[in-house]
Design an enzyme around this catalytic site. Structure first.
Site, PDB file in Angstrom:
ATOM      1  CE  LYS A  14     -14.206 -19.423 -25.461  1.00  0.00           C
ATOM      2  NZ  LYS A  14     -13.945 -20.747 -26.028  1.00  0.00           N
ATOM      3  NE  ARG A  89      -8.171 -19.106 -26.126  1.00  0.00           N
ATOM      4  CZ  ARG A  89      -9.276 -18.678 -26.726  1.00  0.00           C
ATOM      5  NH1 ARG A  89      -9.731 -17.465 -26.529  1.00  0.00           N
ATOM      6  NH2 ARG A  89      -9.955 -19.476 -27.531  1.00  0.00           N
ATOM      7  NE  ARG A 128     -16.711 -21.482 -35.299  1.00  0.00           N
ATOM      8  CZ  ARG A 128     -16.225 -21.041 -34.147  1.00  0.00           C
ATOM      9  NH1 ARG A 128     -16.967 -20.242 -33.384  1.00  0.00           N
ATOM     10  NH2 ARG A 128     -15.025 -21.382 -33.740  1.00  0.00           N
ATOM     11  NE  ARG A 134     -13.040 -18.957 -35.855  1.00  0.00           N
ATOM     12  CZ  ARG A 134     -13.238 -18.864 -34.557  1.00  0.00           C
ATOM     13  NH1 ARG A 134     -14.284 -18.185 -34.114  1.00  0.00           N
ATOM     14  NH2 ARG A 134     -12.417 -19.423 -33.707  1.00  0.00           N
ATOM     15  NE  ARG A 145      -9.584 -23.218 -32.266  1.00  0.00           N
ATOM     16  CZ  ARG A 145     -10.746 -23.193 -32.928  1.00  0.00           C
ATOM     17  NH1 ARG A 145     -10.853 -23.769 -34.112  1.00  0.00           N
ATOM     18  NH2 ARG A 145     -11.787 -22.585 -32.413  1.00  0.00           N
TER      19      ARG A 145
HETATM   20  P1  B4P Z   1     -18.176 -20.873 -29.621  1.00  0.00           P
HETATM   21  O1  B4P Z   1     -17.639 -21.733 -28.530  1.00  0.00           O
HETATM   22  O2  B4P Z   1     -19.116 -19.818 -29.251  1.00  0.00           O
HETATM   23  O3  B4P Z   1     -16.842 -20.461 -30.372  1.00  0.00           O
HETATM   24  P2  B4P Z   1     -15.902 -19.221 -30.062  1.00  0.00           P
HETATM   25  O4  B4P Z   1     -16.472 -18.277 -29.103  1.00  0.00           O
HETATM   26  O5  B4P Z   1     -15.612 -18.693 -31.393  1.00  0.00           O
HETATM   27  O6  B4P Z   1     -14.637 -19.806 -29.315  1.00  0.00           O
HETATM   28  P3  B4P Z   1     -13.267 -20.328 -29.843  1.00  0.00           P
HETATM   29  O7  B4P Z   1     -12.516 -20.750 -28.608  1.00  0.00           O
HETATM   30  O8  B4P Z   1     -13.518 -21.373 -30.879  1.00  0.00           O
HETATM   31  O9  B4P Z   1     -12.500 -19.145 -30.592  1.00  0.00           O
HETATM   32  P4  B4P Z   1     -11.863 -17.737 -30.185  1.00  0.00           P
HETATM   33  O10 B4P Z   1     -12.390 -16.797 -31.180  1.00  0.00           O
HETATM   34  O11 B4P Z   1     -12.060 -17.397 -28.746  1.00  0.00           O
HETATM   35  O12 B4P Z   1     -19.018 -21.683 -30.710  1.00  0.00           O
HETATM   36  C1  B4P Z   1     -18.542 -22.716 -31.511  1.00  0.00           C
HETATM   37  C2  B4P Z   1     -19.652 -23.310 -32.390  1.00  0.00           C
HETATM   38  O13 B4P Z   1     -20.564 -24.059 -31.608  1.00  0.00           O
HETATM   39  C3  B4P Z   1     -20.503 -22.283 -33.131  1.00  0.00           C
HETATM   40  O14 B4P Z   1     -20.626 -22.668 -34.473  1.00  0.00           O
HETATM   41  C4  B4P Z   1     -21.860 -22.328 -32.437  1.00  0.00           C
HETATM   42  O15 B4P Z   1     -22.927 -22.065 -33.316  1.00  0.00           O
HETATM   43  C5  B4P Z   1     -21.918 -23.740 -31.929  1.00  0.00           C
HETATM   44  N1  B4P Z   1     -22.736 -23.881 -30.728  1.00  0.00           N
HETATM   45  C6  B4P Z   1     -22.736 -23.014 -29.666  1.00  0.00           C
HETATM   46  N2  B4P Z   1     -23.595 -23.446 -28.715  1.00  0.00           N
HETATM   47  C7  B4P Z   1     -24.135 -24.623 -29.179  1.00  0.00           C
HETATM   48  C8  B4P Z   1     -25.088 -25.557 -28.643  1.00  0.00           C
HETATM   49  N3  B4P Z   1     -25.656 -25.394 -27.443  1.00  0.00           N
HETATM   50  N4  B4P Z   1     -25.385 -26.665 -29.380  1.00  0.00           N
HETATM   51  C9  B4P Z   1     -24.816 -26.847 -30.592  1.00  0.00           C
HETATM   52  N5  B4P Z   1     -23.929 -25.987 -31.156  1.00  0.00           N
HETATM   53  C10 B4P Z   1     -23.577 -24.887 -30.447  1.00  0.00           C
HETATM   54  O16 B4P Z   1     -10.279 -17.948 -30.389  1.00  0.00           O
HETATM   55  C11 B4P Z   1      -9.697 -18.237 -31.644  1.00  0.00           C
HETATM   56  C12 B4P Z   1      -8.156 -18.165 -31.561  1.00  0.00           C
HETATM   57  O17 B4P Z   1      -7.717 -16.804 -31.236  1.00  0.00           O
HETATM   58  C13 B4P Z   1      -7.470 -19.003 -30.477  1.00  0.00           C
HETATM   59  O18 B4P Z   1      -7.257 -20.346 -30.909  1.00  0.00           O
HETATM   60  C14 B4P Z   1      -6.125 -18.214 -30.282  1.00  0.00           C
HETATM   61  O19 B4P Z   1      -5.200 -18.504 -31.300  1.00  0.00           O
HETATM   62  C15 B4P Z   1      -6.542 -16.771 -30.420  1.00  0.00           C
HETATM   63  N6  B4P Z   1      -6.876 -16.134 -29.120  1.00  0.00           N
HETATM   64  C16 B4P Z   1      -8.113 -15.678 -28.742  1.00  0.00           C
HETATM   65  N7  B4P Z   1      -8.076 -15.187 -27.486  1.00  0.00           N
HETATM   66  C17 B4P Z   1      -6.788 -15.340 -27.047  1.00  0.00           C
HETATM   67  C18 B4P Z   1      -6.126 -15.050 -25.802  1.00  0.00           C
HETATM   68  N8  B4P Z   1      -6.804 -14.528 -24.774  1.00  0.00           N
HETATM   69  N9  B4P Z   1      -4.811 -15.335 -25.682  1.00  0.00           N
HETATM   70  C19 B4P Z   1      -4.128 -15.869 -26.701  1.00  0.00           C
HETATM   71  N10 B4P Z   1      -4.690 -16.187 -27.901  1.00  0.00           N
HETATM   72  C20 B4P Z   1      -6.022 -15.929 -28.078  1.00  0.00           C
END
Ligand code: B4P
Length: 194
Positions: A14, A89, A128, A134, A145
């Site tokens: 994402k 979410r 990552r 992280r 998660r």
């Molecule tokens: P991403 O999937 O981009 O990770 P993210 O955006 O950080 O999402 P995530 O769900 O993990 O965390 P968030 O900050 O939203 O990428 C992951 C990895 O994959 C990266 O290293 C990337 O390089 C790699 N990658 C991407 N594309 C690839 C491909 N095609 N091939 C290979 N590798 C690839 O949330 C974190 C925490 O915050 C949650 O657990 C929760 O506690 C809280 N939170 C956030 N939003 C919330 C909400 N709306 N409500 C309640 N809690 C919330």
């Protein structure tokens, strides 16, 4: 105005695809994960509260996240559109987002949902964790998660399917291949709607 939700399990890409979509369409990034991490780094009350949930892989309470998003929307002057990344979410968040946007005379155009198998998610997040350090990218927290996603977040899919906004996209392949799939769906939408 073009408003997108980028949806999918943790590690589905994402944040990665959001960066590219922002560059292409001039959207404002609304990543609740990034905003919460910034609150934590600044040691605000919200940040301290959120930390306890995030380090376990649990969701931060809806009321806090919803208020935070509404505030950020109102702080943005003349946006060309938003990309909501990691929000909504829960169905409560989805309903609030719909109401917030209706009150501001706009709406979600598309929900782009990245579909990635669970073992690939775990592999990406562990990588990552090693590279970017992280704290929630640790095997026990990652598994939780993903569980929380299945229980709390997948009902959001039905919410948007009923609204005919839901667009599943295969999230395995190179970053550019996936981006091209997403852009094709957006361009198709734009050519018929906007
Ligand atoms: P991403 O999937 O981009 O990770 P993210 O955006 O950080 O999402 P995530 O769900 O993990 O965390 P968030 O900050 O939203 O990428 C992951 C990895 O994959 C990266 O290293 C990337 O390089 C790699 N990658 C991407 N594309 C690839 C491909 N095609 N091939 C290979 N590798 C690839 O949330 C974190 C925490 O915050 C949650 O657990 C929760 O506690 C809280 N939170 C956030 N939003 C919330 C909400 N709306 N409500 C309640 N809690 C919330």
């Amino acid at each position: 105005m073009l408003n997108l939700v980028i949806f999918g399990p943790p590690g589905s890409g994402k944040g990665t695809q959001s960066e590219k979509l922002i560059e292409r369409y001039g959207l404002v990034h609304m990543s609740t994960g990034d905003i919460l991490r910034a609150e934590m780094a600044a040691h605000t009350e919200l940040g301290k509260k959120a930390q306890a949930y995030m380090e376990k892989g649990e969701l931060v309470p809806d009321a806090d996240v919803i208020e935070m998003v509404a505030r950020k929307i109102d702080q943005t002057k003349d946006p060309q559109g938003f990309i909501f990344d990691g929000f909504p979410r829960t169905t409560a968040q989805a309903r609030s987002l719909r109401n917030m946007l209706t009150e501001r005379d706009t709406r979600i155009d598309l929900v782009i949902s990245l579909e990635v198998p669970e073992e690939e998610l775990v592999k990406r997040l562990l990588k990552r964790g090693q590279e970017a350090g992280r704290q929630d990218d640790e095997i026990g927290v990652i598994r939780n998660r993903i569980e929380v996603y299945k229980q709390m977040t997948t009902p959001v899919i039905d919410f948007y399917k009923k609204m005919r906004k839901y667009v599943p996209v295969e999230g395995v392949g190179t970053i550019d291949e996936i981006f091209e799939r997403i852009v094709n769906r957006i361009e198709h939408y734009i050519s018929f709607t906007l």
